[in-house]
Scaffold this motif. Structure first.
Motif, PDB file in Angstrom:
ATOM      1  N   TYR A 173     -20.502  50.072 101.135  1.00 22.76           N
ATOM      2  CA  TYR A 173     -21.508  49.242 101.801  1.00 22.76           C
ATOM      3  C   TYR A 173     -22.727  49.035 100.907  1.00 22.76           C
ATOM      4  CZ  TYR A 173     -25.543  48.259 104.750  1.00 22.76           C
ATOM      5  OH  TYR A 173     -26.710  47.743 105.261  1.00 22.76           O
ATOM      6  N   ARG A 174     -23.219  50.097 100.311  1.00 22.59           N
ATOM      7  CA  ARG A 174     -24.425  49.985  99.469  1.00 22.59           C
ATOM      8  C   ARG A 174     -24.151  49.161  98.210  1.00 22.59           C
ATOM      9  NH1 ARG A 174     -28.643  52.478 101.467  1.00 22.59           N
ATOM     10  NH2 ARG A 174     -28.325  54.037 103.090  1.00 22.59           N
ATOM     11  N   ALA A 220     -24.010  45.578  99.331  1.00 22.48           N
ATOM     12  CA  ALA A 220     -25.352  45.057  99.632  1.00 22.48           C
ATOM     13  C   ALA A 220     -26.066  44.626  98.350  1.00 22.48           C
ATOM     14  CB  ALA A 220     -26.167  46.108 100.374  1.00 22.48           C
ATOM     15  N   PRO A 266     -23.576  40.985  97.030  1.00 26.55           N
ATOM     16  CA  PRO A 266     -22.979  40.369  98.225  1.00 26.55           C
ATOM     17  C   PRO A 266     -21.710  39.562  97.963  1.00 26.55           C
ATOM     18  CG  PRO A 266     -25.349  40.034  98.188  1.00 26.55           C
ATOM     19  CD  PRO A 266     -24.973  40.643  96.873  1.00 26.55           C
ATOM     20  N   ILE A 282     -22.754  40.387 104.147  1.00 19.27           N
ATOM     21  CA  ILE A 282     -23.155  41.765 104.418  1.00 19.27           C
ATOM     22  C   ILE A 282     -23.434  41.996 105.899  1.00 19.27           C
ATOM     23  CG2 ILE A 282     -25.622  41.480 103.961  1.00 19.27           C
ATOM     24  CD1 ILE A 282     -23.413  44.423 102.807  1.00 19.27           C
ATOM     25  N   GLU A 303     -21.948  44.901 108.220  1.00 23.54           N
ATOM     26  CA  GLU A 303     -22.790  45.830 108.981  1.00 23.54           C
ATOM     27  C   GLU A 303     -22.296  45.969 110.417  1.00 23.54           C
ATOM     28  OE1 GLU A 303     -26.690  44.196 108.360  1.00 23.54           O
ATOM     29  OE2 GLU A 303     -26.967  45.347 106.518  1.00 23.54           O
ATOM     30  N   TYR A 349     -29.256  49.143 104.350  1.00 28.38           N
ATOM     31  CA  TYR A 349     -29.532  49.297 102.923  1.00 28.38           C
ATOM     32  C   TYR A 349     -31.013  49.088 102.593  1.00 28.38           C
ATOM     33  CZ  TYR A 349     -29.505  44.178 102.476  1.00 28.38           C
ATOM     34  OH  TYR A 349     -29.775  42.833 102.607  1.00 28.38           O
TER      35      TYR A 349
END
Length: 163
Positions: free
Chosen positions: A67-68, A71, A74, A81, A85, A137
């Protein structure tokens, strides 16, 4: 008051209740398969997954790491993103359910929630996993500096709970 107005009110209330129940069931169904969906997304991105994504701490850390990175880049996930989420929220909520810390429910309290489907913790309070994950993030929460915000959240979900 005319009878048709009373009847319309009853139908409207019944429809709202049915909508809430249907939405809850849809969220529960989606949450049950979200780990597989996230694993597919991670594998499709080319970053690969060493193990299958489950509800253990290693899996949670792998999901947050992806995920990070997504982020920051993208373009690594084609649908955006914000949509990831939402999946992250479902995943975090399902982790709470799988660990017997709470259950999915509709929130009918007096406090604002981002999405009316929340997790009712075993103490009866509610936590809005969708609000927690929205823009995670960018947030300064416990564990965000070392990529362990989800783990820290799971250690004490009641800290962000509402009655």
């Amino acid at each position: 008051m005319p009878k048709w107005v009373e009847r319309a009110k009853k139908v409207s209330q019944r429809s709202q209740q049915n909508l809430a129940a249907a939405s809850l069931q849809e969220v529960v169904d989606e949450a049950r398969s979200v780990a597989n969906d996230i694993q597919f997304i991670i594998e499709s991105s080319g970053q690969g997954v060493v193990q299958s994504i489950g509800y253990d701490n290693e899996s949670i850390e792998a999901v947050e790491k992806f995920y990070r990175l997504a982020a920051k880049q993208p373009s690594s996930i084609p649908f955006g993103i914000e949509d990831f989420e939402r999946l992250l929220s479902l995943y975090l909520g399902q982790v709470l359910v799988e660990r017997a810390l709470g259950e999915w429910t509709t929130y009918q309290g007096k406090y604002h929630v981002y999405f009316p489907i929340v997790i009712r913790l075993s103490d009866g309070n509610h936590v809005d996993v969708f609000l927690f994950c929205q823009g995670l993030y960018r947030k300064q929460v416990r564990g965000s500096l070392d990529g362990r915000a989800l783990i820290k959240f799971l250690e004490a979900p009641g800290k962000l709970a509402t009655p």
